[in-house]
Design a protein around this motif. Structure first.
Motif, mmCIF file in Angstrom:
data_model
loop_
_atom_site.group_PDB
_atom_site.id
_atom_site.type_symbol
_atom_site.label_atom_id
_atom_site.label_comp_id
_atom_site.label_asym_id
_atom_site.label_seq_id
_atom_site.Cartn_x
_atom_site.Cartn_y
_atom_site.Cartn_z
ATOM 1 N N PRO A 15 41.623 37.875 1.376
ATOM 2 C CA PRO A 15 42.332 37.409 0.175
ATOM 3 C C PRO A 15 42.960 36.027 0.383
ATOM 4 N N GLU A 16 43.432 35.762 1.596
ATOM 5 C CA GLU A 16 44.048 34.453 1.887
ATOM 6 C C GLU A 16 43.012 33.337 1.772
ATOM 7 N N PHE A 17 41.811 33.572 2.291
ATOM 8 C CA PHE A 17 40.737 32.581 2.205
ATOM 9 C C PHE A 17 40.389 32.303 0.747
ATOM 10 N N LYS A 18 40.279 33.363 -0.047
ATOM 11 C CA LYS A 18 39.948 33.212 -1.460
ATOM 12 C C LYS A 18 41.018 32.407 -2.186
ATOM 13 N N THR A 19 42.286 32.725 -1.910
ATOM 14 C CA THR A 19 43.400 32.024 -2.558
ATOM 15 C C THR A 19 43.415 30.551 -2.187
ATOM 16 N N GLU A 20 43.286 30.261 -0.894
ATOM 17 C CA GLU A 20 43.311 28.867 -0.447
ATOM 18 C C GLU A 20 42.124 28.082 -0.990
ATOM 19 N N GLU A 23 42.653 27.365 -4.662
ATOM 20 C CA GLU A 23 43.675 26.332 -4.850
ATOM 21 C C GLU A 23 43.116 24.932 -4.628
ATOM 22 N N LEU A 24 42.205 24.775 -3.677
ATOM 23 C CA LEU A 24 41.571 23.465 -3.474
ATOM 24 C C LEU A 24 40.906 22.993 -4.760
ATOM 25 N N CYS A 25 40.236 23.902 -5.436
ATOM 26 C CA CYS A 25 39.556 23.565 -6.697
ATOM 27 C C CYS A 25 40.551 23.348 -7.824
ATOM 28 N N ARG A 26 41.547 24.203 -7.905
ATOM 29 C CA ARG A 26 42.512 24.119 -9.010
ATOM 30 C C ARG A 26 43.334 22.843 -8.941
ATOM 31 N N ARG A 27 43.653 22.392 -7.740
ATOM 32 C CA ARG A 27 44.431 21.152 -7.579
ATOM 33 C C ARG A 27 43.579 19.924 -7.810
ATOM 34 N N GLY A 28 42.264 20.110 -7.827
ATOM 35 C CA GLY A 28 41.370 18.976 -8.013
ATOM 36 C C GLY A 28 41.029 18.275 -6.716
ATOM 37 N N ASP A 29 41.402 18.883 -5.577
ATOM 38 C CA ASP A 29 41.084 18.274 -4.284
ATOM 39 C C ASP A 29 39.583 18.240 -4.046
ATOM 40 N N GLY A 33 31.456 23.072 -6.304
ATOM 41 C CA GLY A 33 30.253 22.833 -5.521
ATOM 42 C C GLY A 33 30.560 22.333 -4.119
ATOM 43 N N GLN A 34 31.529 21.430 -4.001
ATOM 44 C CA GLN A 34 31.893 20.895 -2.693
ATOM 45 C C GLN A 34 32.522 21.966 -1.816
ATOM 46 N N VAL A 35 33.385 22.803 -2.394
ATOM 47 C CA VAL A 35 34.013 23.892 -1.643
ATOM 48 C C VAL A 35 32.939 24.860 -1.147
ATOM 49 N N ALA A 36 31.996 25.204 -2.014
ATOM 50 C CA ALA A 36 30.924 26.121 -1.628
ATOM 51 C C ALA A 36 30.099 25.525 -0.490
ATOM 52 N N LYS A 37 29.836 24.242 -0.570
ATOM 53 C CA LYS A 37 29.045 23.574 0.460
ATOM 54 C C LYS A 37 29.815 23.507 1.782
ATOM 55 N N ASP A 38 31.099 23.188 1.715
ATOM 56 C CA ASP A 38 31.908 23.020 2.925
ATOM 57 C C ASP A 38 32.255 24.334 3.614
ATOM 58 N N PHE A 39 32.507 25.380 2.836
ATOM 59 C CA PHE A 39 33.002 26.635 3.421
ATOM 60 C C PHE A 39 32.004 27.782 3.362
ATOM 61 N N ASP A 40 30.871 27.590 2.711
ATOM 62 C CA ASP A 40 29.726 28.501 2.705
ATOM 63 C C ASP A 40 29.773 29.744 1.821
ATOM 64 N N PRO A 41 30.760 29.944 0.963
ATOM 65 C CA PRO A 41 30.562 31.011 -0.026
ATOM 66 C C PRO A 41 29.632 30.464 -1.110
ATOM 67 N N THR A 42 29.175 31.321 -1.993
ATOM 68 C CA THR A 42 28.339 30.835 -3.093
ATOM 69 C C THR A 42 29.225 30.186 -4.159
ATOM 70 N N TRP A 49 36.783 33.259 -7.926
ATOM 71 C CA TRP A 49 38.105 33.183 -7.297
ATOM 72 C C TRP A 49 39.019 32.249 -8.078
ATOM 73 N N VAL A 50 38.464 31.141 -8.561
ATOM 74 C CA VAL A 50 39.255 30.199 -9.369
ATOM 75 C C VAL A 50 39.682 30.867 -10.666
ATOM 76 N N ARG A 51 38.753 31.566 -11.312
ATOM 77 C CA ARG A 51 39.056 32.263 -12.568
ATOM 78 C C ARG A 51 40.172 33.293 -12.347
ATOM 79 N N GLN A 52 40.085 34.063 -11.244
ATOM 80 C CA GLN A 52 41.113 35.071 -10.963
ATOM 81 C C GLN A 52 42.454 34.400 -10.686
ATOM 82 N N ALA A 53 42.457 33.279 -9.995
ATOM 83 C CA ALA A 53 43.706 32.548 -9.728
ATOM 84 C C ALA A 53 44.332 32.076 -11.037
ATOM 85 N N GLN A 54 43.497 31.664 -11.995
ATOM 86 C CA GLN A 54 44.004 31.244 -13.302
ATOM 87 C C GLN A 54 44.619 32.430 -14.046
#
Length: 80
Positions: A15-20, A23-29, A33-42, A49-54
């Motif tokens: 859950p911590e990985f999903k939240t973090e 948050e990278l996407c939600r903050r606009g960092d 696509g970049q998060v998926a490429k860098d950290f390897d989830p689809t 995860w972003v939708r659930q955080a919203q």
């Protein structure tokens, strides 16, 4: 016959990985696509995860994470 693509094995993330990650996407960092490429989830997983955080932040309608957990527990209880 066409060549079949191998499907990815199902993986689980903390859950911590999903939240973090969300948050990278939600903050606009980074983009989804970049998060998926860098950290390897689809990308689909990251979007979820972003939708659930919203939802959890009250920015989007839907069941919060705690409501989802409660619903799952009640369903398990009803099956017994």
């Amino acid at each position: 016959m066409g060549k079949k693509e191998k499907s990815r094995p199902r993986r689980s993330f903390t859950p911590e990985f999903k939240t973090e990650t969300a948050e990278l996407c939600r903050r606009g960092d980074r983009s989804v696509g970049q998060v998926a490429k860098d950290f390897d989830p689809t990308e689909t997983a990251v979007r979820g995860w972003v939708r659930q955080a919203q939802v959890d932040a009250g920015e989007r309608d839907g069941l919060t994470s705690s409501e989802r957990e409660e619903l799952a527990a009640l369903r398990r209880e009803n099956r017994r």
